[in-house]
Design an enzyme around this catalytic site. Structure first.
Site, PDB file in Angstrom:
ATOM      1  N   TYR A 144       0.840  -1.201   0.000  1.00 52.35           N
ATOM      2  CA  TYR A 144       0.000   0.000   0.000  1.00 52.35           C
ATOM      3  C   TYR A 144       0.879   1.256   0.000  1.00 52.35           C
ATOM      4  O   TYR A 144       0.758   2.110  -0.886  1.00 52.35           O
ATOM      5  CB  TYR A 144      -0.900  -0.024   1.225  1.00 52.35           C
ATOM      6  CG  TYR A 144      -1.885   1.123   1.307  1.00 52.35           C
ATOM      7  CD1 TYR A 144      -2.992   1.181   0.471  1.00 52.35           C
ATOM      8  CD2 TYR A 144      -1.711   2.147   2.246  1.00 52.35           C
ATOM      9  CE1 TYR A 144      -3.902   2.229   0.562  1.00 52.35           C
ATOM     10  CE2 TYR A 144      -2.619   3.193   2.337  1.00 52.35           C
ATOM     11  CZ  TYR A 144      -3.714   3.227   1.492  1.00 52.35           C
ATOM     12  OH  TYR A 144      -4.613   4.268   1.588  1.00 52.35           O
ATOM     13  N   ASN A 173      -6.204   9.733   8.199  1.00 49.29           N
ATOM     14  CA  ASN A 173      -7.344   8.954   8.707  1.00 49.29           C
ATOM     15  C   ASN A 173      -8.678   9.685   8.587  1.00 49.29           C
ATOM     16  O   ASN A 173      -8.864  10.728   9.213  1.00 49.29           O
ATOM     17  CB  ASN A 173      -7.168   8.693  10.205  1.00 49.29           C
ATOM     18  CG  ASN A 173      -6.490   7.377  10.445  1.00 49.29           C
ATOM     19  OD1 ASN A 173      -6.379   6.567   9.524  1.00 49.29           O
ATOM     20  ND2 ASN A 173      -6.031   7.162  11.676  1.00 49.29           N
ATOM     21  N   VAL A 186      -9.702   1.689  13.049  1.00 44.87           N
ATOM     22  CA  VAL A 186      -9.911   1.821  14.487  1.00 44.87           C
ATOM     23  C   VAL A 186     -11.283   2.409  14.843  1.00 44.87           C
ATOM     24  O   VAL A 186     -11.954   1.920  15.761  1.00 44.87           O
ATOM     25  CB  VAL A 186      -8.732   2.585  15.150  1.00 44.87           C
ATOM     26  CG1 VAL A 186      -8.641   4.014  14.658  1.00 44.87           C
ATOM     27  CG2 VAL A 186      -8.844   2.570  16.640  1.00 44.87           C
ATOM     28  N   ARG A 210      -3.567   9.324  16.923  1.00 43.09           N
ATOM     29  CA  ARG A 210      -3.990   9.520  15.531  1.00 43.09           C
ATOM     30  C   ARG A 210      -4.861  10.773  15.497  1.00 43.09           C
ATOM     31  O   ARG A 210      -5.372  11.208  16.522  1.00 43.09           O
ATOM     32  CB  ARG A 210      -4.850   8.357  15.033  1.00 43.09           C
ATOM     33  CG  ARG A 210      -4.147   7.034  14.884  1.00 43.09           C
ATOM     34  CD  ARG A 210      -3.187   7.031  13.706  1.00 43.09           C
ATOM     35  NE  ARG A 210      -2.619   5.700  13.509  1.00 43.09           N
ATOM     36  CZ  ARG A 210      -1.580   5.232  14.180  1.00 43.09           C
ATOM     37  NH1 ARG A 210      -0.981   5.981  15.075  1.00 43.09           N
ATOM     38  NH2 ARG A 210      -1.125   4.011  13.943  1.00 43.09           N
ATOM     39  N   PRO A 273       2.590   2.902  12.959  1.00 42.44           N
ATOM     40  CA  PRO A 273       3.211   4.154  13.401  1.00 42.44           C
ATOM     41  C   PRO A 273       2.717   4.573  14.796  1.00 42.44           C
ATOM     42  O   PRO A 273       1.559   4.349  15.132  1.00 42.44           O
ATOM     43  CB  PRO A 273       2.760   5.174  12.359  1.00 42.44           C
ATOM     44  CG  PRO A 273       1.970   4.457  11.348  1.00 42.44           C
ATOM     45  CD  PRO A 273       1.697   3.071  11.816  1.00 42.44           C
ATOM     46  N   ARG A 276       0.625  10.099  14.317  1.00 41.54           N
ATOM     47  CA  ARG A 276       0.323  10.558  12.964  1.00 41.54           C
ATOM     48  C   ARG A 276      -0.547  11.792  13.107  1.00 41.54           C
ATOM     49  O   ARG A 276      -1.594  11.748  13.723  1.00 41.54           O
ATOM     50  CB  ARG A 276      -0.414   9.426  12.268  1.00 41.54           C
ATOM     51  CG  ARG A 276      -0.646   9.503  10.820  1.00 41.54           C
ATOM     52  CD  ARG A 276       0.530   9.544   9.923  1.00 41.54           C
ATOM     53  NE  ARG A 276       1.307   8.373   9.629  1.00 41.54           N
ATOM     54  CZ  ARG A 276       0.832   7.217   9.192  1.00 41.54           C
ATOM     55  NH1 ARG A 276      -0.442   6.990   9.057  1.00 41.54           N
ATOM     56  NH2 ARG A 276       1.652   6.263   8.873  1.00 41.54           N
TER      57      ARG A 276
HETATM   58  N1  NAD Z   1     -10.357   6.440   4.320  1.00 42.55           N
HETATM   59  C1  NAD Z   1      -9.176   6.908   4.662  1.00 42.55           C
HETATM   60  O1  NAD Z   1      -8.957   7.209   5.847  1.00 42.55           O
HETATM   61  C2  NAD Z   1      -8.095   7.112   3.641  1.00 42.55           C
HETATM   62  C3  NAD Z   1      -6.857   7.636   4.080  1.00 42.55           C
HETATM   63  C4  NAD Z   1      -5.853   7.823   3.156  1.00 42.55           C
HETATM   64  C5  NAD Z   1      -6.067   7.561   1.818  1.00 42.55           C
HETATM   65  N2  NAD Z   1      -7.264   7.082   1.416  1.00 42.55           N
HETATM   66  C6  NAD Z   1      -7.424   6.770  -0.023  1.00 42.55           C
HETATM   67  O2  NAD Z   1      -8.690   7.163  -0.487  1.00 42.55           O
HETATM   68  C7  NAD Z   1      -9.162   6.216  -1.454  1.00 42.55           C
HETATM   69  C8  NAD Z   1     -10.532   5.719  -1.032  1.00 42.55           C
HETATM   70  O3  NAD Z   1     -10.435   5.087   0.242  1.00 42.55           O
HETATM   71  P1  NAD Z   1     -11.700   4.507   1.010  1.00 42.55           P
HETATM   72  O4  NAD Z   1     -11.456   4.685   2.442  1.00 42.55           O
HETATM   73  O5  NAD Z   1     -12.922   5.036   0.390  1.00 42.55           O
HETATM   74  O6  NAD Z   1     -11.521   2.949   0.710  1.00 42.55           O
HETATM   75  P2  NAD Z   1     -12.569   1.902   0.121  1.00 42.55           P
HETATM   76  O7  NAD Z   1     -11.884   0.571   0.172  1.00 42.55           O
HETATM   77  O8  NAD Z   1     -13.884   2.048   0.768  1.00 42.55           O
HETATM   78  O9  NAD Z   1     -12.721   2.375  -1.385  1.00 42.55           O
HETATM   79  C9  NAD Z   1     -11.860   1.983  -2.409  1.00 42.55           C
HETATM   80  C10 NAD Z   1     -12.705   1.708  -3.637  1.00 42.55           C
HETATM   81  O10 NAD Z   1     -11.836   1.340  -4.726  1.00 42.55           O
HETATM   82  C11 NAD Z   1     -12.394   0.192  -5.358  1.00 42.55           C
HETATM   83  N3  NAD Z   1     -11.285  -0.534  -5.989  1.00 42.55           N
HETATM   84  C12 NAD Z   1     -10.275  -1.199  -5.384  1.00 42.55           C
HETATM   85  N4  NAD Z   1      -9.449  -1.728  -6.299  1.00 42.55           N
HETATM   86  C13 NAD Z   1      -9.961  -1.371  -7.508  1.00 42.55           C
HETATM   87  C14 NAD Z   1      -9.562  -1.623  -8.832  1.00 42.55           C
HETATM   88  N5  NAD Z   1      -8.461  -2.343  -9.122  1.00 42.55           N
HETATM   89  N6  NAD Z   1     -10.324  -1.123  -9.844  1.00 42.55           N
HETATM   90  C15 NAD Z   1     -11.445  -0.406  -9.576  1.00 42.55           C
HETATM   91  N7  NAD Z   1     -11.865  -0.135  -8.333  1.00 42.55           N
HETATM   92  C16 NAD Z   1     -11.131  -0.623  -7.321  1.00 42.55           C
HETATM   93  C17 NAD Z   1     -13.068  -0.577  -4.244  1.00 42.55           C
HETATM   94  O11 NAD Z   1     -14.011  -1.516  -4.693  1.00 42.55           O
HETATM   95  C18 NAD Z   1     -13.678   0.556  -3.427  1.00 42.55           C
HETATM   96  O12 NAD Z   1     -14.939   0.910  -3.914  1.00 42.55           O
HETATM   97  C19 NAD Z   1      -8.113   5.120  -1.548  1.00 42.55           C
HETATM   98  O13 NAD Z   1      -7.298   5.370  -2.661  1.00 42.55           O
HETATM   99  C20 NAD Z   1      -7.333   5.274  -0.277  1.00 42.55           C
HETATM  100  O14 NAD Z   1      -6.000   4.845  -0.422  1.00 42.55           O
HETATM  101  C21 NAD Z   1      -8.281   6.826   2.298  1.00 42.55           C
END
Ligand code: NAD
Length: 313
Positions: A144, A173, A186, A210, A273, A276
């Protein structure tokens, strides 16, 4: 009306962003492979002429005509991104290449949902965007963390080499309704445990801290970042700088749910960590943005959501 592609649109953050963009009168194409996303998150938008869904995996190329791209596709919780780590890296890296290729072809502005995980286990606190991070390249979180770091590299190389209009948000987060009850994050863990009267599990001694941003605040920042007229690539930290320890969070959840759950302690997972917290000076200056929702108010909304969904399941 702007034609907008939103990858990962059926996920937690993506579905809230779909809601916001449709409410703003934009023409939204939601692309998702439904790995961690669900139709339930977006079902209320079906039938809306401003909203379309396409089942597609971003590791494969996509040819559509759009003016803006929000690239959110990627499982975000450790349980899900460690389930198939090779696919996680592919989603970040091949997904970025495919979306950047598309943005280049159709001359779209493209925003990457990056993460505070690019800072790894930081020696600098709070983390400003200029801090390069301290990431283990071969650990179980690396699929990741390093996938997201490589995606940032690709974004900047497409910007330097091909003049692409890029925006990078480093998201800290975030929590709120539509998080999954079992994804190991969490806030959802504590709420579900408290509502079910199960023990509340704290990993480590509970003193690691956090900061938690409510989803509405986060979405506002993403929309502002995309809308910014002047060229601004970021990366820009988006998160809530108010810090809480895990023990404080657990106690607040217990109080708000009036739960009788006990707090129990377990070993800290690898590479977790200790601290954060975002430095959001850049977001304040460039986006005129800062979080408005307090932890207590955000938790109340999230608890109400989980109470409803757990009753239905
Ligand atoms: N929620 C957080 O606290 C947080 C923090 C930092 C970064 N992010 C980033 O924000 C984005 C959304 O996070 P989230 O919390 O909504 O997570 P989530 O897992 O709910 O959403 C991710 C979405 O991407 C889709 N997905 C995964 N792999 C895929 C692929 N290969 N092709 C098409 N769709 C795909 C999943 O089905 C899901 O709908 C992510 O990129 C994540 O890294 C989220």
């Amino acid at each position: 009306m702007t034609k907008i592609l939103l990858t990962g649109g059926a996920g937690f953050l993506g579905s809230h962003l779909c809601d916001r963009l449709v409410a703003d009168g934009q023409d939204v194409l939601c692309v998702d492979n439904f790995f961690t996303g669900s139709k339930a998150n977006i079902a209320h938008l079906y039938g809306n002429p401003l909203f379309e869904v396409l089942r597609h995996d971003v590791t494969f190329p996509l040819y559509v005509e759009v003016e803006q791209i929000y690239n959110l596709a990627c499982p975000a919780s450790p349980v899900h991104y460690q389930f198939d780590p090779v696919q996680t890296t592919k989603t970040s890296v091949h997904g970025a290449i495919n979306m950047l290729g598309l943005a280049k072809r159709v001359k779209a502005r493209i925003l990457q949902a990056s993460t505070s995980e690019v800072y790894g286990d930081p020696e600098v606190h709070p983390q400003p965007e200029g801090y390069w991070g301290r990431v283990n390249p071969i650990g179980i979180r690396s699929c990741y963390d390093e996938g997201k770091r490589c995606a940032e590299t690709l974004f900047f190389d497409y910007h330097r080499q091909h003049g692409l209009d890029i925006r990078i948000a480093r998201i800290f987060n975030t929590y709120g309704p539509r998080m999954q009850p079992n994804d190991g994050r969490v806030v959802s863990n504590f709420i579900v445990q408290a509502l079910q009267g199960a023990d509340i599990t704290i990993y480590g001694d509970g003193r690691q801290s956090r900061s938690f941003c409510y989803v509405d605040d986060l979405i506002e920042a993403l929309v502002r970042l995309m809308a910014l007229g002047q060229p601004f690539t970021g990366p820009v930290n988006i998160g809530n700088p108010t810090e809480f320890t895990m023990l404080e969070l657990a106690e607040t959840v217990l109080r708000l749910t009036a739960s009788r759950s006990r707090i129990v302690y377990r070993n800290l997972p690898q590479d977790d960590p200790r601290q954060r917290r975002p430095d959001i000076s850049l977001a304040r200056g460039q986006l005129q943005w800062e979080p408005r929702v307090s932890l207590e108010d955000g938790l109340k909304e999230t608890i109400a959501y989980f109470s409803r969904t757990l009753r239905l399941s």
